[in-house]
Write an enzyme that holds these catalytic residues in place. Sequence first.
Site, PDB file in Angstrom:
ATOM      1  N   GLU A  54      41.356  51.375  27.246  1.00  0.00           N
ATOM      2  CA  GLU A  54      40.717  51.654  28.541  1.00  0.00           C
ATOM      3  C   GLU A  54      39.189  51.660  28.409  1.00  0.00           C
ATOM      4  O   GLU A  54      38.480  51.071  29.224  1.00  0.00           O
ATOM      5  CB  GLU A  54      41.175  53.007  29.091  1.00  0.00           C
ATOM      6  CG  GLU A  54      42.670  53.140  29.368  1.00  0.00           C
ATOM      7  CD  GLU A  54      43.192  52.215  30.454  1.00  0.00           C
ATOM      8  OE1 GLU A  54      42.371  51.599  31.160  1.00  0.00           O
ATOM      9  OE2 GLU A  54      44.421  52.081  30.585  1.00  0.00           O
ATOM     10  N   ASN A  58      36.543  48.931  29.929  1.00  0.00           N
ATOM     11  CA  ASN A  58      35.451  49.349  30.828  1.00  0.00           C
ATOM     12  C   ASN A  58      34.113  48.758  30.380  1.00  0.00           C
ATOM     13  O   ASN A  58      33.323  48.308  31.210  1.00  0.00           O
ATOM     14  CB  ASN A  58      35.332  50.884  30.847  1.00  0.00           C
ATOM     15  CG  ASN A  58      36.282  51.519  31.851  1.00  0.00           C
ATOM     16  OD1 ASN A  58      36.941  50.841  32.620  1.00  0.00           O
ATOM     17  ND2 ASN A  58      36.342  52.847  31.823  1.00  0.00           N
ATOM     18  N   ARG A 112      41.492  45.928  39.818  1.00  0.00           N
ATOM     19  CA  ARG A 112      41.447  47.039  38.879  1.00  0.00           C
ATOM     20  C   ARG A 112      42.138  48.217  39.557  1.00  0.00           C
ATOM     21  O   ARG A 112      41.955  48.450  40.751  1.00  0.00           O
ATOM     22  CB  ARG A 112      39.999  47.415  38.528  1.00  0.00           C
ATOM     23  CG  ARG A 112      39.149  46.268  37.997  1.00  0.00           C
ATOM     24  CD  ARG A 112      39.728  45.630  36.776  1.00  0.00           C
ATOM     25  NE  ARG A 112      40.043  46.606  35.735  1.00  0.00           N
ATOM     26  CZ  ARG A 112      40.856  46.363  34.725  1.00  0.00           C
ATOM     27  NH1 ARG A 112      41.459  45.202  34.623  1.00  0.00           N
ATOM     28  NH2 ARG A 112      41.082  47.280  33.820  1.00  0.00           N
TER      29      ARG A 112
END
Lengths: 147, 111
Positions: A54, A58, A112
């Site tokens: 994650e 990002n 997203r």
Amino acid sequence: MENNNQVQKPETMRLEMESYSHNEQFARVVTAVFLSRLDPTLEEMEDVKTAVSEAVTNAVIHGYEGGEGKIILEATLEDSAVTICIRDNGVGIADIHKAMEPLYTSKPSNERSGMGFSFMEAFMDSVTVESEPGKGTTVTMKKKIGR
Amino acid sequence: MKVDHTEMSYQSEVRTLTVHLPSEVDHHTSKNLREQSEQFLDTFDIQRIVFDFSDTDFMDSSGIGILLGRYKRMKQAGGDVVVCGVNERINRILKMSGIYQIIPQMELKYQ
């Protein structure tokens, strides 16, 4: 009985990689191999891998907005805990509180889900985000292994 | 064996698009999934999308975004989306995301 969920001395590793999306998997694999020294359960291993995925994603999508830059992954094993720090020198986050809200995404057109930070918080014991517009973002996460 | 790409197949008799997901579903591996599935949806009269996780042992929130995107499109068209072949880990991720409220699990009917 010997406690396998512990390292004798603190150990650190540092990985610098390009912000290419294939490095999301690379970062997960490297972290998993390093973490294996604490003899984690499969679930603990998967939790950490997901959180790393994650944070690196990002950095790729939001930090560098798909462009080029360096992502630095640092991990430390101390006693029976892992600390992971993922840093980019990208655009930074103006409103960290908003960015961490469940389901919030600055890129809805990219499909997203807005669950990245929620997953990091769910799978790690603590998540800290430091960021400033124009100066990049640092995500620091900790998890105790073998509780 | 590691499956590193997505395969899609369309069954006309049940108007279903089956998406066989790769072993790891992340932002990188799901990049082409949207375009690929949109092509099928534009070409055929699809009423259901089945996401088959039989070969998948890792997924992060990027996968949830993909599922949500397909769900929105199918809902507009009056169809639905289901998942199958989900292992314990993927089940945990799907549960945590709350997506089972709109995308249910279906049992595998083929091998």
